[in-house]
Design an enzyme around this catalytic site. Sequence first.
Site, PDB file in Angstrom:
ATOM      1  N   SER A 149       0.843  -1.199   0.000  1.00 52.26           N
ATOM      2  CA  SER A 149       0.000   0.000   0.000  1.00 52.26           C
ATOM      3  C   SER A 149       0.873   1.242   0.000  1.00 52.26           C
ATOM      4  O   SER A 149       1.665   1.455   0.928  1.00 52.26           O
ATOM      5  CB  SER A 149      -0.893   0.021   1.245  1.00 52.26           C
ATOM      6  OG  SER A 149      -1.352   1.349   1.454  1.00 52.26           O
ATOM      7  N   HIS A 192      -1.364  -1.371  -4.124  1.00 47.34           N
ATOM      8  CA  HIS A 192      -2.614  -1.006  -3.449  1.00 47.34           C
ATOM      9  C   HIS A 192      -2.638   0.500  -3.203  1.00 47.34           C
ATOM     10  O   HIS A 192      -1.672   1.080  -2.706  1.00 47.34           O
ATOM     11  CB  HIS A 192      -2.687  -1.769  -2.122  1.00 47.34           C
ATOM     12  CG  HIS A 192      -3.952  -1.599  -1.357  1.00 47.34           C
ATOM     13  ND1 HIS A 192      -5.094  -2.347  -1.615  1.00 47.34           N
ATOM     14  CD2 HIS A 192      -4.276  -0.789  -0.324  1.00 47.34           C
ATOM     15  CE1 HIS A 192      -6.049  -1.996  -0.758  1.00 47.34           C
ATOM     16  NE2 HIS A 192      -5.586  -1.044   0.032  1.00 47.34           N
ATOM     17  N   ASP A 216      -4.802   3.634  -1.482  1.00 43.50           N
ATOM     18  CA  ASP A 216      -5.839   3.948  -0.498  1.00 43.50           C
ATOM     19  C   ASP A 216      -6.387   5.346  -0.706  1.00 43.50           C
ATOM     20  O   ASP A 216      -5.691   6.342  -0.501  1.00 43.50           O
ATOM     21  CB  ASP A 216      -5.250   3.835   0.913  1.00 43.50           C
ATOM     22  CG  ASP A 216      -5.027   2.393   1.298  1.00 43.50           C
ATOM     23  OD1 ASP A 216      -5.984   1.605   1.200  1.00 43.50           O
ATOM     24  OD2 ASP A 216      -3.890   2.044   1.676  1.00 43.50           O
ATOM     25  N   MET A 233      -8.996   8.143   0.445  1.00 38.25           N
ATOM     26  CA  MET A 233      -9.775   8.532   1.639  1.00 38.25           C
ATOM     27  C   MET A 233     -10.297   9.953   1.472  1.00 38.25           C
ATOM     28  O   MET A 233      -9.587  10.817   0.933  1.00 38.25           O
ATOM     29  CB  MET A 233      -8.904   8.462   2.886  1.00 38.25           C
ATOM     30  CG  MET A 233      -8.225   7.120   3.076  1.00 38.25           C
ATOM     31  SD  MET A 233      -7.373   7.041   4.658  1.00 38.25           S
ATOM     32  CE  MET A 233      -6.487   5.487   4.485  1.00 38.25           C
ATOM     33  N   HIS A 260      -8.569   1.102  -3.495  1.00 39.29           N
ATOM     34  CA  HIS A 260      -9.467   0.884  -2.352  1.00 39.29           C
ATOM     35  C   HIS A 260     -10.124   2.224  -2.003  1.00 39.29           C
ATOM     36  O   HIS A 260      -9.471   3.113  -1.469  1.00 39.29           O
ATOM     37  CB  HIS A 260      -8.604   0.340  -1.189  1.00 39.29           C
ATOM     38  CG  HIS A 260      -9.314   0.139   0.097  1.00 39.29           C
ATOM     39  ND1 HIS A 260      -8.639  -0.072   1.281  1.00 39.29           N
ATOM     40  CD2 HIS A 260     -10.633   0.104   0.412  1.00 39.29           C
ATOM     41  CE1 HIS A 260      -9.505  -0.233   2.264  1.00 39.29           C
ATOM     42  NE2 HIS A 260     -10.726  -0.111   1.772  1.00 39.29           N
ATOM     43  N   MET A 280     -12.194   4.474   0.117  1.00 40.51           N
ATOM     44  CA  MET A 280     -12.796   4.701   1.434  1.00 40.51           C
ATOM     45  C   MET A 280     -13.444   6.074   1.391  1.00 40.51           C
ATOM     46  O   MET A 280     -12.992   7.028   2.033  1.00 40.51           O
ATOM     47  CB  MET A 280     -11.697   4.624   2.522  1.00 40.51           C
ATOM     48  CG  MET A 280     -11.225   3.199   2.768  1.00 40.51           C
ATOM     49  SD  MET A 280      -9.624   3.119   3.595  1.00 40.51           S
ATOM     50  CE  MET A 280      -8.558   3.228   2.170  1.00 40.51           C
ATOM     51  N   MET A 293     -11.283  -5.764   6.101  1.00 37.86           N
ATOM     52  CA  MET A 293     -10.433  -4.829   6.857  1.00 37.86           C
ATOM     53  C   MET A 293     -10.002  -5.508   8.159  1.00 37.86           C
ATOM     54  O   MET A 293     -10.847  -6.014   8.905  1.00 37.86           O
ATOM     55  CB  MET A 293     -11.187  -3.539   7.201  1.00 37.86           C
ATOM     56  CG  MET A 293     -11.426  -2.568   6.057  1.00 37.86           C
ATOM     57  SD  MET A 293      -9.966  -1.965   5.161  1.00 37.86           S
ATOM     58  CE  MET A 293      -8.887  -1.385   6.470  1.00 37.86           C
ATOM     59  N   ASP A 352      -6.414  -6.357   4.859  1.00 36.22           N
ATOM     60  CA  ASP A 352      -5.819  -5.015   4.785  1.00 36.22           C
ATOM     61  C   ASP A 352      -5.764  -4.408   6.177  1.00 36.22           C
ATOM     62  O   ASP A 352      -6.807  -4.138   6.786  1.00 36.22           O
ATOM     63  CB  ASP A 352      -6.682  -4.164   3.842  1.00 36.22           C
ATOM     64  CG  ASP A 352      -6.092  -2.790   3.576  1.00 36.22           C
ATOM     65  OD1 ASP A 352      -5.007  -2.488   4.091  1.00 36.22           O
ATOM     66  OD2 ASP A 352      -6.743  -2.014   2.847  1.00 36.22           O
ATOM     67  N   GLY A 405      -2.365  -3.907   9.301  1.00 35.77           N
ATOM     68  CA  GLY A 405      -1.568  -4.627  10.290  1.00 35.77           C
ATOM     69  C   GLY A 405      -0.957  -5.916   9.770  1.00 35.77           C
ATOM     70  O   GLY A 405      -0.613  -6.807  10.551  1.00 35.77           O
ATOM     71  N   GLY A 465       1.273  -1.937   4.155  1.00 34.51           N
ATOM     72  CA  GLY A 465       1.764  -0.574   3.976  1.00 34.51           C
ATOM     73  C   GLY A 465       3.042  -0.364   4.744  1.00 34.51           C
ATOM     74  O   GLY A 465       4.144  -0.383   4.187  1.00 34.51           O
ATOM     75  N   SER A 466       2.922  -0.189   6.069  1.00 34.64           N
ATOM     76  CA  SER A 466       4.108   0.131   6.864  1.00 34.64           C
ATOM     77  C   SER A 466       5.109  -1.021   6.878  1.00 34.64           C
ATOM     78  O   SER A 466       6.323  -0.777   6.950  1.00 34.64           O
ATOM     79  CB  SER A 466       3.718   0.561   8.279  1.00 34.64           C
ATOM     80  OG  SER A 466       2.768  -0.308   8.807  1.00 34.64           O
TER      81      SER A 466
HETATM   82  C1  DX5 Z   1      -6.017   1.556   6.044  1.00 39.29           C
HETATM   83  C2  DX5 Z   1      -5.681   1.240   4.606  1.00 39.29           C
HETATM   84  C3  DX5 Z   1      -4.555   0.299   4.472  1.00 39.29           C
HETATM   85  C4  DX5 Z   1      -3.242   0.782   5.037  1.00 39.29           C
HETATM   86  C5  DX5 Z   1      -2.571  -0.401   5.645  1.00 39.29           C
HETATM   87  O1  DX5 Z   1      -7.186   2.288   6.093  1.00 39.29           O
HETATM   88  O2  DX5 Z   1      -6.793   0.674   3.924  1.00 39.29           O
HETATM   89  O3  DX5 Z   1      -4.372  -0.153   3.128  1.00 39.29           O
HETATM   90  O4  DX5 Z   1      -2.374   1.348   4.100  1.00 39.29           O
HETATM   91  O5  DX5 Z   1      -1.451   0.019   6.325  1.00 39.29           O
HETATM   92  P1  DX5 Z   1      -0.647  -0.938   7.313  1.00 39.29           P
HETATM   93  O6  DX5 Z   1      -0.186  -2.108   6.477  1.00 39.29           O
HETATM   94  O7  DX5 Z   1       0.462  -0.072   7.776  1.00 39.29           O
HETATM   95  O8  DX5 Z   1      -1.588  -1.359   8.398  1.00 39.29           O
HETATM   96 ZN    ZN Z   2      -6.421  -0.253   1.837  1.00 41.05          ZN
END
Ligand code: DX5
Ligand code: ZN
Length: 222
Positions: free
Chosen positions: A8, A33, A35, A37, A66, A68, A137, A176, A178, A198-199
């Site tokens: 992500s 991916h 995101d 928002m 994705h 949101m 999620m 998606d 953690g 992501g992280s």
């Molecule tokens: C959260 C996003 C994720 C996010 C995940 O709302 O939908 O895609 O980037 O990030 P990590 O992998 O750091 O939890």
């Molecule tokens: Zn996402």
Amino acid sequence: MATHIAPSILSADFTRLGDQIAEAEAGGADWIHVDVMDGHFVPNITIGPLVVAAAKRASRLPLDVHLMIENPDRYLGDFIEAGATWLTVHQETCPHLHRTVQKIRELGARPGVAVNPSTPVETLIDILPFIDLVLVMTVNPGFGGQRFIEACLAKVARLSRQLEGRGLQHIAIEVDGGIDPTTAPRAVAAGASVLVAGSAVFGQGSITDNIGAIRRSLAIQV
Ligand code: DX5
Ligand code: ZN
């Protein structure tokens, strides 16, 4: 399908986005991916179609977008034109979900539906025949770097059984939030086939090593 890793870009360094996407591709990512928002459905504001179009130019990998956002129907065309291969909307934002997913397919992308941690996957039973992906999620949407919610594993397992029972195993189950080398193998054991991270990919260390660590973790029995 073989397990896919979808980094992500929410956690990428946006001053070097093209390079970071290219490194993820060279390092073994399967999808990218993205995101999106809106500051309404979720508290954060992130990326629009312009950045999706830039990400498209940076890589040949499928873009997994994705949404949101509230009222996603208004923007489906923009994100698909910008290069979304997969386009996922939240069940919680779509009163006419069937119409929305049909529209995504009509416009040329592959439709997915996401559910928040508090939304039962059973609410998707009647839409399953019309979609290609369910995004479960595993944190509350809005931010990267949150802690994996353990209870979501049971949802993944329930969804996986539902798909099997209905002969719908071609539908991808994406998790998606953690996801890291500890949680990834557990999500896969529960039935996930696409891992968003992501992280764990763009945080500390090298992107290539981080993707490798997630990939290697999948060989571990849990
Ligand atoms: C959260 C996003 C994720 C996010 C995940 O709302 O939908 O895609 O980037 O990030 P990590 O992998 O750091 O939890
Ligand atoms: Zn996402």
